[in-house]
Write a protein that holds these residues in place. Structure first.
Motif, PDB file in Angstrom:
ATOM      1  N   ALA A 126       0.836  -1.200   0.000  1.00  0.00           N
ATOM      2  CA  ALA A 126       0.000   0.000   0.000  1.00  0.00           C
ATOM      3  C   ALA A 126       0.869   1.247   0.000  1.00  0.00           C
ATOM      4  N   LEU A 127       1.925   1.259   0.807  1.00  0.00           N
ATOM      5  CA  LEU A 127       2.839   2.406   0.829  1.00  0.00           C
ATOM      6  C   LEU A 127       3.509   2.581  -0.525  1.00  0.00           C
ATOM      7  N   CYS A 128       3.890   1.480  -1.156  1.00  0.00           N
ATOM      8  CA  CYS A 128       4.497   1.558  -2.491  1.00  0.00           C
ATOM      9  C   CYS A 128       3.516   2.156  -3.489  1.00  0.00           C
ATOM     10  N   GLU A 129       2.276   1.699  -3.446  1.00  0.00           N
ATOM     11  CA  GLU A 129       1.256   2.202  -4.370  1.00  0.00           C
ATOM     12  C   GLU A 129       1.006   3.693  -4.152  1.00  0.00           C
ATOM     13  N   ILE A 130       0.920   4.104  -2.897  1.00  0.00           N
ATOM     14  CA  ILE A 130       0.690   5.513  -2.582  1.00  0.00           C
ATOM     15  C   ILE A 130       1.837   6.371  -3.112  1.00  0.00           C
ATOM     16  N   SER A 131       3.063   5.886  -2.964  1.00  0.00           N
ATOM     17  CA  SER A 131       4.227   6.678  -3.377  1.00  0.00           C
ATOM     18  C   SER A 131       4.479   6.612  -4.877  1.00  0.00           C
ATOM     19  N   GLY A 132       3.824   5.679  -5.571  1.00  0.00           N
ATOM     20  CA  GLY A 132       4.000   5.576  -7.014  1.00  0.00           C
ATOM     21  C   GLY A 132       5.022   4.546  -7.426  1.00  0.00           C
ATOM     22  N   ILE A 133       5.501   3.750  -6.485  1.00  0.00           N
ATOM     23  CA  ILE A 133       6.454   2.697  -6.808  1.00  0.00           C
ATOM     24  C   ILE A 133       5.669   1.505  -7.326  1.00  0.00           C
ATOM     25  N   THR A 134       6.070   0.996  -8.491  1.00  0.00           N
ATOM     26  CA  THR A 134       5.396  -0.141  -9.092  1.00  0.00           C
ATOM     27  C   THR A 134       6.248  -1.389  -8.920  1.00  0.00           C
ATOM     28  N   ILE A 135       5.622  -2.452  -8.510  1.00  0.00           N
ATOM     29  CA  ILE A 135       6.319  -3.717  -8.348  1.00  0.00           C
ATOM     30  C   ILE A 135       5.745  -4.697  -9.356  1.00  0.00           C
ATOM     31  N   HIS A 136       6.620  -5.229 -10.199  1.00  0.00           N
ATOM     32  CA  HIS A 136       6.201  -6.198 -11.209  1.00  0.00           C
ATOM     33  C   HIS A 136       6.716  -7.569 -10.801  1.00  0.00           C
ATOM     34  N   LEU A 137       5.799  -8.486 -10.620  1.00  0.00           N
ATOM     35  CA  LEU A 137       6.167  -9.849 -10.295  1.00  0.00           C
ATOM     36  C   LEU A 137       6.240 -10.660 -11.579  1.00  0.00           C
ATOM     37  N   PRO A 138       7.238 -11.516 -11.689  1.00  0.00           N
ATOM     38  CA  PRO A 138       7.334 -12.317 -12.907  1.00  0.00           C
ATOM     39  C   PRO A 138       6.177 -13.303 -12.998  1.00  0.00           C
ATOM     40  N   SER A 139       5.775 -13.580 -14.205  1.00  0.00           N
ATOM     41  CA  SER A 139       4.706 -14.553 -14.388  1.00  0.00           C
ATOM     42  C   SER A 139       5.112 -15.526 -15.486  1.00  0.00           C
ATOM     43  N   ILE A 140       4.616 -16.728 -15.363  1.00  0.00           N
ATOM     44  CA  ILE A 140       4.921 -17.778 -16.345  1.00  0.00           C
ATOM     45  C   ILE A 140       3.606 -18.377 -16.785  1.00  0.00           C
ATOM     46  N   GLU A 141       3.447 -18.480 -18.095  1.00  0.00           N
ATOM     47  CA  GLU A 141       2.242 -19.129 -18.605  1.00  0.00           C
ATOM     48  C   GLU A 141       2.490 -20.626 -18.697  1.00  0.00           C
ATOM     49  N   THR A 142       1.568 -21.368 -18.175  1.00  0.00           N
ATOM     50  CA  THR A 142       1.700 -22.828 -18.236  1.00  0.00           C
ATOM     51  C   THR A 142       0.521 -23.394 -19.024  1.00  0.00           C
ATOM     52  N   PRO A 143       0.758 -24.507 -19.691  1.00  0.00           N
ATOM     53  CA  PRO A 143      -0.349 -25.107 -20.455  1.00  0.00           C
ATOM     54  C   PRO A 143      -1.423 -25.630 -19.511  1.00  0.00           C
ATOM     55  N   ASN A 144      -2.596 -25.748 -20.029  1.00  0.00           N
ATOM     56  CA  ASN A 144      -3.738 -26.195 -19.254  1.00  0.00           C
ATOM     57  C   ASN A 144      -3.884 -27.720 -19.251  1.00  0.00           C
ATOM     58  N   THR A 145      -2.839 -28.434 -19.578  1.00  0.00           N
ATOM     59  CA  THR A 145      -2.905 -29.886 -19.647  1.00  0.00           C
ATOM     60  C   THR A 145      -2.143 -30.491 -18.479  1.00  0.00           C
ATOM     61  N   PRO A 146      -2.587 -31.650 -18.006  1.00  0.00           N
ATOM     62  CA  PRO A 146      -1.851 -32.316 -16.926  1.00  0.00           C
ATOM     63  C   PRO A 146      -0.497 -32.820 -17.407  1.00  0.00           C
ATOM     64  N   MET A 147       0.430 -32.895 -16.512  1.00  0.00           N
ATOM     65  CA  MET A 147       1.768 -33.323 -16.909  1.00  0.00           C
ATOM     66  C   MET A 147       1.878 -34.801 -16.905  1.00  0.00           C
TER      67      MET A 147
END
Length: 80
Positions: free
Chosen positions: A59-80
């Motif tokens: 919340a403090l980061c958002e108020i101050s304008g600091i953006t945090i980007h978390l990495p994301s990985i797309e995974t297939p929708n099929t069972p392994m």
């Protein structure tokens, strides 16, 4: 109680965020209230050097304008 490196760094980050908010001229009290942080909790974090929870820190980061980007990985929708 001994202060860890992480606690020291957290306090430094909060101090820097506080300076950013002051420079921007934002009303910190109303912004924290809008974010759902009580005045007592805000006082503990900003003036008493308490370590904020993750949601309070974000919340403090958002108020101050600091953006945090978390990495994301797309995974297939099929069972392994």
């Amino acid at each position: 109680m001994e202060t860890t490196v992480y606690e020291s760094r957290a306090r430094e980050l909060i101090s820097e965020i506080k300076k950013i908010i002051e420079v921007k001229g934002l009303n910190l009290d109303s912004a924290l209230e809008d974010a759902g942080i009580s005045p007592d909790t805000a006082d503990n974090i900003l003036n008493q050097n308490a370590i904020p929870s993750l949601s309070e820190f974000l919340a403090l980061c958002e108020i101050s304008g600091i953006t945090i980007h978390l990495p994301s990985i797309e995974t297939p929708n099929t069972p392994m």
